[in-house]
Design a protein around this motif. Structure first.
Motif, mmCIF file in Angstrom:
data_model
loop_
_atom_site.group_PDB
_atom_site.id
_atom_site.type_symbol
_atom_site.label_atom_id
_atom_site.label_comp_id
_atom_site.label_asym_id
_atom_site.label_seq_id
_atom_site.Cartn_x
_atom_site.Cartn_y
_atom_site.Cartn_z
ATOM 1 N N GLU A 101 -12.255 0.273 0.642
ATOM 2 C CA GLU A 101 -12.671 -0.863 1.546
ATOM 3 C C GLU A 101 -12.152 -2.196 1.138
ATOM 4 O OE1 GLU A 101 -16.379 -2.965 5.095
ATOM 5 O OE2 GLU A 101 -16.627 -2.034 2.957
ATOM 6 N N ALA A 102 -12.666 -2.134 -0.931
ATOM 7 C CA ALA A 102 -12.422 -2.954 -1.930
ATOM 8 C C ALA A 102 -10.412 -3.582 -1.619
ATOM 9 C CB ALA A 102 -11.928 -2.429 -3.058
ATOM 10 N N LYS A 103 -10.318 -5.578 -1.740
ATOM 11 C CA LYS A 103 -9.829 -5.768 -1.320
ATOM 12 C C LYS A 103 -8.260 -5.421 -2.354
ATOM 13 C CE LYS A 103 -11.620 -8.220 2.609
ATOM 14 N NZ LYS A 103 -12.977 -7.454 1.892
ATOM 15 N N GLY A 104 -7.105 -5.270 -2.067
ATOM 16 C CA GLY A 104 -6.311 -4.879 -2.684
ATOM 17 C C GLY A 104 -5.229 -6.422 -1.806
ATOM 18 N N LEU A 110 -7.241 0.866 2.066
ATOM 19 C CA LEU A 110 -7.099 2.425 3.335
ATOM 20 C C LEU A 110 -6.265 1.530 3.803
ATOM 21 C CD1 LEU A 110 -8.050 4.478 3.721
ATOM 22 C CD2 LEU A 110 -9.769 3.812 5.139
ATOM 23 N N LYS A 111 -5.976 0.424 4.531
ATOM 24 C CA LYS A 111 -5.630 -0.115 5.217
ATOM 25 C C LYS A 111 -4.480 -0.317 4.608
ATOM 26 C CE LYS A 111 -8.757 -0.176 8.467
ATOM 27 N NZ LYS A 111 -9.366 0.756 9.361
ATOM 28 N N GLN A 112 -4.131 -0.579 3.845
ATOM 29 C CA GLN A 112 -2.788 -0.579 3.624
ATOM 30 C C GLN A 112 -1.942 0.092 2.769
ATOM 31 O OE1 GLN A 112 -3.242 -3.122 -0.591
ATOM 32 N NE2 GLN A 112 -1.291 -2.797 -1.292
ATOM 33 N N ALA A 113 -3.153 1.478 2.730
ATOM 34 C CA ALA A 113 -2.232 2.671 2.114
ATOM 35 C C ALA A 113 -1.507 3.517 3.838
ATOM 36 C CB ALA A 113 -3.592 3.543 1.402
ATOM 37 N N ILE A 114 -2.098 2.678 4.026
ATOM 38 C CA ILE A 114 -2.420 3.822 6.088
ATOM 39 C C ILE A 114 -0.828 3.352 6.181
ATOM 40 C CG2 ILE A 114 -2.950 3.677 8.452
ATOM 41 C CD1 ILE A 114 -5.699 3.708 7.285
ATOM 42 N N GLN A 115 -0.649 1.891 6.312
ATOM 43 C CA GLN A 115 0.309 0.678 6.777
ATOM 44 C C GLN A 115 1.724 1.482 5.617
ATOM 45 O OE1 GLN A 115 0.336 -1.189 8.918
ATOM 46 N NE2 GLN A 115 2.056 -1.535 8.941
ATOM 47 N N GLN A 116 1.575 1.710 4.619
ATOM 48 C CA GLN A 116 2.365 2.002 3.721
ATOM 49 C C GLN A 116 3.113 3.694 4.179
ATOM 50 O OE1 GLN A 116 1.274 2.050 -0.429
ATOM 51 N NE2 GLN A 116 1.568 -0.404 -0.039
ATOM 52 N N SER A 185 -5.869 7.349 -3.991
ATOM 53 C CA SER A 185 -6.744 7.345 -3.724
ATOM 54 C C SER A 185 -7.063 5.726 -4.328
ATOM 55 C CB SER A 185 -7.832 8.022 -4.066
ATOM 56 O OG SER A 185 -9.499 7.765 -4.734
ATOM 57 N N ASP A 186 -8.487 4.962 -4.904
ATOM 58 C CA ASP A 186 -8.951 4.520 -5.973
ATOM 59 C C ASP A 186 -9.059 5.035 -7.306
ATOM 60 O OD1 ASP A 186 -10.970 4.727 -4.767
ATOM 61 O OD2 ASP A 186 -11.415 2.882 -4.450
ATOM 62 N N PHE A 187 -9.499 5.841 -7.246
ATOM 63 C CA PHE A 187 -10.217 7.385 -8.380
ATOM 64 C C PHE A 187 -11.203 6.027 -9.033
ATOM 65 C CE2 PHE A 187 -5.399 8.187 -7.745
ATOM 66 C CZ PHE A 187 -5.618 10.118 -7.324
ATOM 67 N N LYS A 209 -4.189 2.713 -6.290
ATOM 68 C CA LYS A 209 -4.661 2.258 -5.379
ATOM 69 C C LYS A 209 -5.794 0.815 -5.972
ATOM 70 C CE LYS A 209 -2.854 1.330 -1.937
ATOM 71 N NZ LYS A 209 -1.185 0.657 -1.755
ATOM 72 N N THR A 210 -5.623 0.012 -6.308
ATOM 73 C CA THR A 210 -5.792 -0.831 -7.244
ATOM 74 C C THR A 210 -6.789 -2.379 -6.635
ATOM 75 O OG1 THR A 210 -4.890 -0.403 -9.702
ATOM 76 C CG2 THR A 210 -6.143 -2.328 -9.501
ATOM 77 N N PRO A 211 -8.355 -2.634 -6.554
ATOM 78 C CA PRO A 211 -8.319 -3.995 -6.009
ATOM 79 C C PRO A 211 -8.078 -5.148 -6.717
ATOM 80 C CG PRO A 211 -10.151 -2.693 -6.805
ATOM 81 C CD PRO A 211 -9.160 -1.853 -7.106
ATOM 82 N N VAL A 212 -7.772 -6.204 -6.149
ATOM 83 C CA VAL A 212 -7.429 -7.379 -6.525
ATOM 84 C C VAL A 212 -9.525 -7.575 -7.983
ATOM 85 C CG1 VAL A 212 -7.375 -10.235 -6.280
ATOM 86 C CG2 VAL A 212 -6.566 -8.364 -4.829
#
Length: 638
Positions: A101-104, A110-116, A185-187, A209-212
């Motif tokens: 749920e962390a912001k990218g 998660l939403k960003q990965a689904i959109q990709q 994943s953000d691992f 996936k890395t958060p800001v």
């Protein structure tokens, strides 16, 4: 030849359009009569033949152009499979844990990965996607669009080993097929090191996936302690920001704001609230934070403090108990062995065994069962009591009375640090008028000593939830009941027997609740929140009901426990906080051909291994050629 999007073949029905246009535009020639008829007839015949041929050529070019455009949209390619039955298999793990749920850069990870996933061209007819809570097996990505967009965050975070094991099991048994496992994943870090398996039968790709920002504030836990007229609620929070000096928190009872506070860095982000005992609290704490949202709320429940049930079992009714266990705080009852209802024992908070000469077998068995269910017992022996029956009970606690001693001794030691006395005495008392006892049993066992005799032997000990006197305290053997120590001792043991109800439960854990409710044989307890209702697994034993809550409920909040339309109490559930610390594995040490920063780069790598040549560009070129030829024919045939 294979196709990335074979569903576009339905567009071939568009070939009917030029055919229909061709049929409806056949024009009949009108005959004009001239003097030289033979010459005109020859010219008229030639015109009909050339016009018909031109129309058939134009129709063919249009149909070929449409066919090529459709083929281009299906994205045909030639695979490097060596045999017809060899197909590439792709299994994708999509991490939907709370840390995603962390912001990218473009919203939650998660939403960003689904959109990709939904926007990338994946050149496979069927893929398998699984999350921490659900599996979508052998599905077309176009069919998964709605389901992927509806994925919600889950507290069931699979370990790295579990993800690899589940992903491996989702591949087919075809040994020759090329297999690719993609982990998105953000691992988040759970162990010290992340170890990649060796000798795997598939190719592994890690999409990190890395958060800001890694800053996150969260409510870690709450604790409650009982004061005389109120509860003290202690709240503990944590932060990952070194610059955070304080965190604002609000406390609600249902929807009513009842308190605000600051958790300050100087106090280790801890604060306290005072809550009344005579009021039920359906509590919710909200913390102000811009990080993860799932851990900003904390639900808890405190029922209005009930009266404590006390039952004294003795040959004669000791009147001093009734004076100590007042009606305002206790429900006090007395029973002799002749009038004792054994079924009522399990309903008590405290059972007092007061100087019974002998413990019958029926009482022994019920007492042991009561102790095993975490009940509190105050045991006072009789001076001429049956030591064998006493020890039959004490053996349950690994205790044992020795022979009876007849020398009078004073009580000289009070453990002021024990909870029983800590609330009664602000500080140790030096000039105390200590009572004495005449006869006492010796005892051998390790236990907490509350009161001690002048020779160092204990008079009152605690083992588990049981309090054991080693001597009778009645007037025939001691002046204990006439001393100032009797009230704080007996009264506080009574208060100690009341177990504060559990404030909340963690979702995903194996929660067991033991409740005291009398239900009919067909009575069933239900849990509900708004429109959601479910029946938990439950068992009945005597006057108690045990609930087992493993997988349900799934959402945090307050749930009403009720039988039919009667609400018995509320239970509060929270998500575990094991994902609130945003710490991640360092993947830089791993092989560079296995770690990617986006889904796009991962798919390009797979395409380079799976696809020999993409053919859609050639079909676009052919479509343009056919359209140009059609335009040339129309222009130069006029």
């Amino acid at each position: 030849m294979q196709f990335a999007h074979p569903e576009f073949f339905y567009a071939l029905f568009a070939l009917l359009l030029p055919i229909l246009v061709h049929l409806f535009h056949l024009r009949r020639f009108k005959t004009k009569f001239f003097t030289n008829i033979a010459f005109l007839e020859r010219i008229n015949l030639q015109t009909r033949k050339s016009s018909t041929l031109k129309k058939w050529i134009i129709l063919s070019l249009r149909m070929l152009a449409i066919s090529c455009i459709v083929m281009a949209f299906t994205q045909p390619f030639i695979s490097n499979s060596n045999a017809k039955n060899e197909l590439p298999e792709v299994v994708i793990y999509l991490d939907n844990s709370f840390s995603m749920e962390a912001k990218g850069n473009k919203g939650p990870l998660l939403k960003q990965a689904i959109q990709q996933l939904l926007t990338e061209n994946i050149p496979f007819e069927n893929i398998t996607i699984f999350t921490n809570s659900k599996t979508y097996k052998n599905r077309r990505l176009s069919d998964l669009k709605i389901e992927l967009l509806d994925i919600i965050y889950s507290n069931r975070q699979l370990s790295f080993e579990a993800v690899l094991s589940k992903g491996s099991n989702l591949f087919t048994k075809q040994k020759n097929n090329q297999k690719y496992l993609i982990l998105i994943s953000d691992f988040q870090k759970k162990e010290e090191n992340l170890k990649l398996p060796k000798d795997i039968k598939y190719q592994l790709f890690l999409v990190k996936k890395t958060p800001v920002s890694r800053q996150n504030n969260f409510i870690e836990k709450i604790e409650i302690s009982s004061e005389l007229n109120a509860y003290q609620l202690n709240v503990y929070a944590k932060t990952q920001s070194n610059d955070q000096d304080s965190i604002a928190i609000s406390l609600f009872n249902a929807n009513r704001l009842i308190g605000k506070s600051l958790l300050e860095k100087s106090k280790d982000f801890k604060t306290s609230f005072s809550l009344p005992k005579n009021e039920s609290i359906k509590g919710k704490m909200i913390l102000e934070d811009s990080g993860l949202s799932y851990d900003n709320s904390f639900y808890f429940n405190i029922r209005q403090s009930p009266k404590i049930s006390v039952l004294t079992i003795a040959d004669k009714n000791p009147d001093y108990f009734q004076r100590i266990f007042t009606k305002e705080a206790f429900t006090y009852n007395f029973a002799s062995l002749e009038t004792l209802n054994y079924k009522s024992l399990q309903k008590q908070d405290l059972i007092v065994i007061s100087e019974l000469n002998r413990l019958p077998d029926a009482l022994l068995n019920n007492l042991k069962s009561f102790v095993r269910s975490n009940g509190t017992v105050l045991f006072i022996p009789a001076s001429g009591g049956d030591i064998v029956s006493y020890n039959a009970f004490l053996n349950e606690l690994n205790l044992k009375f020795n022979s009876l001693r007849t020398k009078s001794k004073k009580i000289t030691t009070i453990n002021f640090e024990h909870p029983v006395y800590k609330r009664s005495f602000e500080k140790p008392v030096r000039n105390f008028q200590y009572p004495n006892v005449i006869k006492q049993f010796g005892i051998n066992a390790a236990a907490k000593i509350l009161l001690g005799l002048e020779d160092g032997q204990p008079l009152l000990i605690q083992k588990q939830q049981c309090f054991i006197f080693t001597a009778p305290i009645g007037p025939t053997n001691s002046n204990f009941t006439n001393s100032p120590i009797v009230v704080p001792t007996i009264y506080e043991i009574g208060k100690f027997s009341f177990k504060l109800p559990k404030l909340h439960y963690e979702l995903g854990e194996k929660n067991e609740l033991e409740l005291k409710y009398n239900l009919k044989d067909d009575g069933v307890l239900k849990l509900s929140q708004k429109k959601e209702t479910f029946i938990p697994l439950q068992t009945k034993q005597n006057s108690k009901i045990k609930l087992f809550l493993d997988d349900l409920p799934e959402k945090a909040g307050h749930y009403a426990l009720h039988e039919k339309s009667d609400t018995l109490q509320y239970l509060s559930f929270n998500q575990p906080r094991n994902e609130s610390l945003l710490q991640y594995y360092n993947l830089e040490k791993l092989s560079s051909d296995k770690v990617f920063d986006s889904v796009d780069n991962t798919l390009k790598s797979i395409k380079s291994k799976v696809i020999v040549k993409e053919l859609w560009k050639w079909f676009v070129i052919f479509a343009l050629i056919f359209l140009v030829l059609e335009m040339l024919i129309l222009k130069f045939s006029e």
